[in-house]
Design a protein around this motif. Structure first.
Motif, PDB file in Angstrom:
ATOM      1  N   LEU A  58       3.106  -1.427   3.201  1.00 60.70           N
ATOM      2  CA  LEU A  58       2.896  -2.055   1.899  1.00 60.70           C
ATOM      3  C   LEU A  58       2.801  -0.963   0.831  1.00 60.70           C
ATOM      4  O   LEU A  58       1.707  -0.559   0.437  1.00 60.70           O
ATOM      5  CB  LEU A  58       1.618  -2.900   1.908  1.00 60.70           C
ATOM      6  CG  LEU A  58       1.692  -4.225   2.676  1.00 60.70           C
ATOM      7  CD1 LEU A  58       0.307  -4.786   2.918  1.00 60.70           C
ATOM      8  CD2 LEU A  58       2.548  -5.239   1.926  1.00 60.70           C
ATOM      9  N   VAL A  63       2.937  -3.947  -3.631  1.00 61.49           N
ATOM     10  CA  VAL A  63       1.644  -4.599  -3.830  1.00 61.49           C
ATOM     11  C   VAL A  63       1.505  -5.089  -5.271  1.00 61.49           C
ATOM     12  O   VAL A  63       0.939  -6.152  -5.530  1.00 61.49           O
ATOM     13  CB  VAL A  63       0.493  -3.648  -3.445  1.00 61.49           C
ATOM     14  CG1 VAL A  63      -0.861  -4.332  -3.652  1.00 61.49           C
ATOM     15  CG2 VAL A  63       0.630  -3.207  -1.998  1.00 61.49           C
ATOM     16  N   ILE A 107      -3.019  -6.668   3.947  1.00 64.83           N
ATOM     17  CA  ILE A 107      -2.739  -6.950   2.528  1.00 64.83           C
ATOM     18  C   ILE A 107      -3.986  -6.700   1.692  1.00 64.83           C
ATOM     19  O   ILE A 107      -3.922  -6.115   0.604  1.00 64.83           O
ATOM     20  CB  ILE A 107      -2.237  -8.398   2.365  1.00 64.83           C
ATOM     21  CG1 ILE A 107      -0.911  -8.590   3.105  1.00 64.83           C
ATOM     22  CG2 ILE A 107      -2.065  -8.739   0.889  1.00 64.83           C
ATOM     23  CD1 ILE A 107      -0.437 -10.037   3.149  1.00 64.83           C
ATOM     24  N   ARG A 111      -4.373  -4.056  -1.414  1.00 63.43           N
ATOM     25  CA  ARG A 111      -4.823  -4.434  -2.760  1.00 63.43           C
ATOM     26  C   ARG A 111      -6.006  -3.582  -3.189  1.00 63.43           C
ATOM     27  O   ARG A 111      -6.127  -3.197  -4.359  1.00 63.43           O
ATOM     28  CB  ARG A 111      -5.210  -5.909  -2.793  1.00 63.43           C
ATOM     29  CG  ARG A 111      -4.034  -6.882  -2.692  1.00 63.43           C
ATOM     30  CD  ARG A 111      -4.487  -8.292  -2.995  1.00 63.43           C
ATOM     31  NE  ARG A 111      -4.977  -8.388  -4.354  1.00 63.43           N
ATOM     32  CZ  ARG A 111      -5.735  -9.401  -4.798  1.00 63.43           C
ATOM     33  NH1 ARG A 111      -6.090 -10.360  -3.975  1.00 63.43           N
ATOM     34  NH2 ARG A 111      -6.123  -9.433  -6.052  1.00 63.43           N
TER      35      ARG A 111
END
Length: 338
Positions: A58, A63, A107, A111
């Motif tokens: 990611l 993101v 995820i 973040r």
């Protein structure tokens, strides 16, 4: 020889493709990448020091797009938003090769690494009024119509969020821990396009007038700002008017507005004072008042405006115009626990 008939399997609007993805989903992601090009996202990441130090599943750029996509697909899970996003990027030739959808935990960690600063910077650089003179409902005469209003958003029910943001007031029935923690937002919106071009966020206990002061800097001469009676205060009015924008705000019925001059269109010139000016140690702020009734509702509506000349903005037109303050209600993003 008969006519050749070619049948093409094109999904209809809203129709699901075999993968379960709607055609409109890819179109939406395409609009997202046009509004926030890759070069802009990379520039903001570099400016804020959020470029990843090693190759990850990611990367920071993805993101950023993921957080933006959550607003577009607010009813979907983390994993589904990520899948839709990468499928759309592949369709737009912005993403190449195979890719495994990460877990919710991965995820969340991505973040956390990104933080809020790049998104705040991206918003500040790109979000601005976009209406043209041909945009329906975006202008009144020579003024660009804008509105200010507030709303709240639910947050995950954690002790940290309760301490930082607070819960909504109890109902009075003695219940404990009623409702999710909430944060408050006050924003400026362009009527006609529903573009929120400035916003301020804070704990629920922060008043709307306090947050309003944080967004006044985005007002410009040539704008007409609509506001409900909850925002009225002579001090805040002075600050908003000092930006050069014109104002049209609803005020309470119990506000004393002496009639200085009655005008032909039914409005009248008056003045307002700060609470510290109860002894009129300095001159009041001249305003024009418009009072009217609505057939389907009881009571008198009272508006005040910085536009003192009735020829430039007749009272009847201003009364009809105030209803566009509700444009803000139509553009609020869906509340989502993040």
């Amino acid at each position: 020889m008969g006519n050749l008939v070619v049948v093409v399997d094109v999904p209809r609007a809203g129709q699901l493709k075999s993968s379960g993805e709607r055609l409109s989903d890819r179109v939406t992601v395409g609009v997202l990448t046009q509004a926030f090009p890759q070069s802009l996202v990379d520039e903001v990441l570099a400016e804020t020091g959020r470029v990843q130090q090693r190759n990850r599943l990611l990367p920071a750029r993805l993101v950023v797009y993921f957080v933006l996509a959550m607003c577009l697909f607010s009813g979907q899970s983390y994993e589904e938003v990520t899948r839709l996003l990468t499928a759309g990027l592949q369709g737009a030739r912005r993403w190449h090769g195979s890719w495994v959808v990460p877990s919710t935990a991965a995820i969340w960690k991505a973040r956390s690494r990104l933080g809020v600063v790049p998104l705040r910077q991206l918003f500040a650089r790109e979000c601005r009024p976009v209406a043209t003179p041909d945009t329906q409902g975006a202008f009144y005469r020579d003024w660009r119509l804008t509105a200010i209003d507030g709303t709240t958003f639910d947050l995950p029910d954690t002790s940290a969020n309760v301490e930082a943001f607070g819960r909504p007031p109890r109902s009075g029935r003695g219940e404990q821990d009623v409702g999710y923690p909430q944060l408050r937002m006050v924003g400026l919106v362009e009527c006609g396009t529903h573009v929120i071009f400035d916003a301020a966020l804070a704990a629920l206990r922060t008043g709307e007038q306090t947050l309003a002061r944080a967004v006044l800097g985005s007002l410009r001469q040539g704008m007409l700002l609509l506001a409900d009676r909850g925002f009225y205060g002579a001090g805040l009015w002075r600050e908003a008017a000092a930006t050069g924008a014109d104002l049209l705000w609803r005020v309470r019925k119990d506000l004393v507005l002496p009639v200085i001059e009655q005008l032909p269109d039914g409005s009248y010139l008056t003045e307002i004072f700060d609470r510290s000016d109860i002894h009129h140690t300095r001159r009041g702020v001249p305003v024009r008042a418009v009072e009217y009734t609505i057939a389907s509702r009881e009571g008198v509506y009272r508006l005040i405006t910085t536009i003192l000349d009735p020829d430039k903005a007749p009272a009847a037109e201003l009364a009809a115009l105030y209803a566009q303050r509700w444009e803000f209600e139509m553009c609020q993003p869906q509340s989502r626990q993040l």
